[in-house]
Design a protein around this motif. Structure first.
Motif, mmCIF file in Angstrom:
data_model
loop_
_atom_site.group_PDB
_atom_site.id
_atom_site.type_symbol
_atom_site.label_atom_id
_atom_site.label_comp_id
_atom_site.label_asym_id
_atom_site.label_seq_id
_atom_site.Cartn_x
_atom_site.Cartn_y
_atom_site.Cartn_z
ATOM 1 N N GLY A 1 0.900 -1.175 0.144
ATOM 2 C CA GLY A 1 0.024 0.017 0.039
ATOM 3 C C GLY A 1 0.809 1.311 -0.148
ATOM 4 O O GLY A 1 0.337 2.222 0.167
ATOM 5 N N ASN A 2 2.279 1.246 -0.118
ATOM 6 C CA ASN A 2 2.998 2.368 -0.302
ATOM 7 C C ASN A 2 2.784 3.159 -1.453
ATOM 8 O O ASN A 2 2.409 2.500 -2.655
ATOM 9 N N THR A 3 2.783 4.399 -1.302
ATOM 10 C CA THR A 3 2.832 5.290 -2.626
ATOM 11 C C THR A 3 4.155 6.004 -2.613
ATOM 12 O O THR A 3 4.865 6.450 -1.542
ATOM 13 N N PHE A 4 4.718 6.147 -3.820
ATOM 14 C CA PHE A 4 5.985 6.756 -3.923
ATOM 15 C C PHE A 4 6.168 7.318 -5.407
ATOM 16 O O PHE A 4 5.321 6.860 -6.331
ATOM 17 N N ASP A 5 7.224 8.104 -5.520
ATOM 18 C CA ASP A 5 7.484 8.408 -6.703
ATOM 19 C C ASP A 5 8.530 7.938 -7.342
ATOM 20 O O ASP A 5 9.479 7.431 -6.696
ATOM 21 N N ALA A 6 8.498 7.467 -8.737
ATOM 22 C CA ALA A 6 9.498 6.675 -9.285
ATOM 23 C C ALA A 6 9.590 7.214 -10.813
ATOM 24 O O ALA A 6 8.903 7.607 -11.218
ATOM 25 N N ILE A 7 10.825 6.747 -11.296
ATOM 26 C CA ILE A 7 11.138 6.991 -12.641
ATOM 27 C C ILE A 7 11.281 5.620 -13.328
ATOM 28 O O ILE A 7 11.836 4.724 -12.680
ATOM 29 N N GLY A 8 11.033 5.446 -14.642
ATOM 30 C CA GLY A 8 11.547 4.240 -15.431
ATOM 31 C C GLY A 8 10.542 3.111 -15.564
ATOM 32 O O GLY A 8 9.122 3.491 -15.145
ATOM 33 N N LYS A 9 10.883 2.399 -16.508
ATOM 34 C CA LYS A 9 9.811 1.181 -16.691
ATOM 35 C C LYS A 9 9.706 0.172 -15.990
ATOM 36 O O LYS A 9 8.644 -0.389 -15.688
ATOM 37 N N LYS A 10 10.621 -0.316 -15.238
ATOM 38 C CA LYS A 10 10.544 -1.265 -14.444
ATOM 39 C C LYS A 10 10.727 -0.648 -12.903
ATOM 40 O O LYS A 10 11.611 -0.236 -12.328
ATOM 41 N N VAL A 11 9.753 -0.479 -12.229
ATOM 42 C CA VAL A 11 9.436 0.274 -10.883
ATOM 43 C C VAL A 11 9.240 -0.677 -9.719
ATOM 44 O O VAL A 11 8.529 -1.810 -9.736
ATOM 45 N N VAL A 12 10.138 -0.577 -8.671
ATOM 46 C CA VAL A 12 10.157 -1.747 -7.758
ATOM 47 C C VAL A 12 9.568 -0.774 -6.410
ATOM 48 O O VAL A 12 10.231 0.294 -5.960
ATOM 49 N N CYS A 13 8.846 -1.292 -5.710
ATOM 50 C CA CYS A 13 8.472 -0.567 -4.228
ATOM 51 C C CYS A 13 9.744 -0.265 -3.646
ATOM 52 O O CYS A 13 10.238 -1.470 -3.277
ATOM 53 N N PRO A 14 9.813 0.824 -2.920
ATOM 54 C CA PRO A 14 10.751 0.974 -1.998
ATOM 55 C C PRO A 14 10.963 0.323 -0.741
ATOM 56 O O PRO A 14 11.744 0.399 0.220
ATOM 57 N N SER A 15 9.444 0.138 -0.187
ATOM 58 C CA SER A 15 9.331 -0.444 1.228
ATOM 59 C C SER A 15 9.449 -1.777 0.895
ATOM 60 O O SER A 15 9.646 -2.580 2.240
ATOM 61 N N CYS A 16 9.175 -2.477 0.141
ATOM 62 C CA CYS A 16 9.239 -4.053 0.006
ATOM 63 C C CYS A 16 9.762 -4.269 -1.528
ATOM 64 O O CYS A 16 9.707 -3.368 -2.167
ATOM 65 N N PRO A 17 10.102 -5.492 -1.670
ATOM 66 C CA PRO A 17 10.953 -5.712 -2.878
ATOM 67 C C PRO A 17 9.889 -5.963 -4.145
ATOM 68 O O PRO A 17 10.038 -6.492 -4.972
ATOM 69 N N SER A 18 8.802 -5.727 -3.828
ATOM 70 C CA SER A 18 7.486 -6.100 -4.822
ATOM 71 C C SER A 18 7.481 -5.183 -6.179
ATOM 72 O O SER A 18 8.048 -4.147 -6.006
ATOM 73 N N GLU A 19 7.349 -5.895 -6.989
ATOM 74 C CA GLU A 19 7.125 -5.267 -8.450
ATOM 75 C C GLU A 19 5.688 -5.036 -8.863
ATOM 76 O O GLU A 19 5.388 -4.423 -9.924
ATOM 77 N N ASN A 20 4.815 -5.365 -7.729
ATOM 78 C CA ASN A 20 3.397 -5.167 -8.030
ATOM 79 C C ASN A 20 2.880 -3.765 -7.640
ATOM 80 O O ASN A 20 2.256 -3.655 -6.750
#
Ligand code: ZN
Length: 50
Positions: free
Chosen positions: A27-46
């Motif tokens: 449920g974390n929200t974050f800003d990211a760049i790029g095509k393959k984005v990974v959650c910074p709080s957990c290793p999820s790519e979902n």
């Protein structure tokens, strides 16, 4: 639109725009760049763009 300063930076600038994402796993929200984005709080790519 690339009239200021010249050079080859214009193409890169557009790709550096941050986009807002939300992780579907934690449920974390974050800003990211790029095509393959990974959650910074957990290793999820979902993650989804919001
Ligand atoms: Zn997460």
């Amino acid at each position: 639109m690339c009239s200021v300063g010249g050079g080859d930076f214009c193409l890169d600038v557009e790709e550096l725009e941050l986009e807002r994402y939300r992780c579907n796993d934690c449920g974390n929200t974050f800003d990211a760049i790029g095509k393959k984005v990974v959650c910074p709080s957990c290793p999820s790519e979902n993650v989804v763009k919001i």
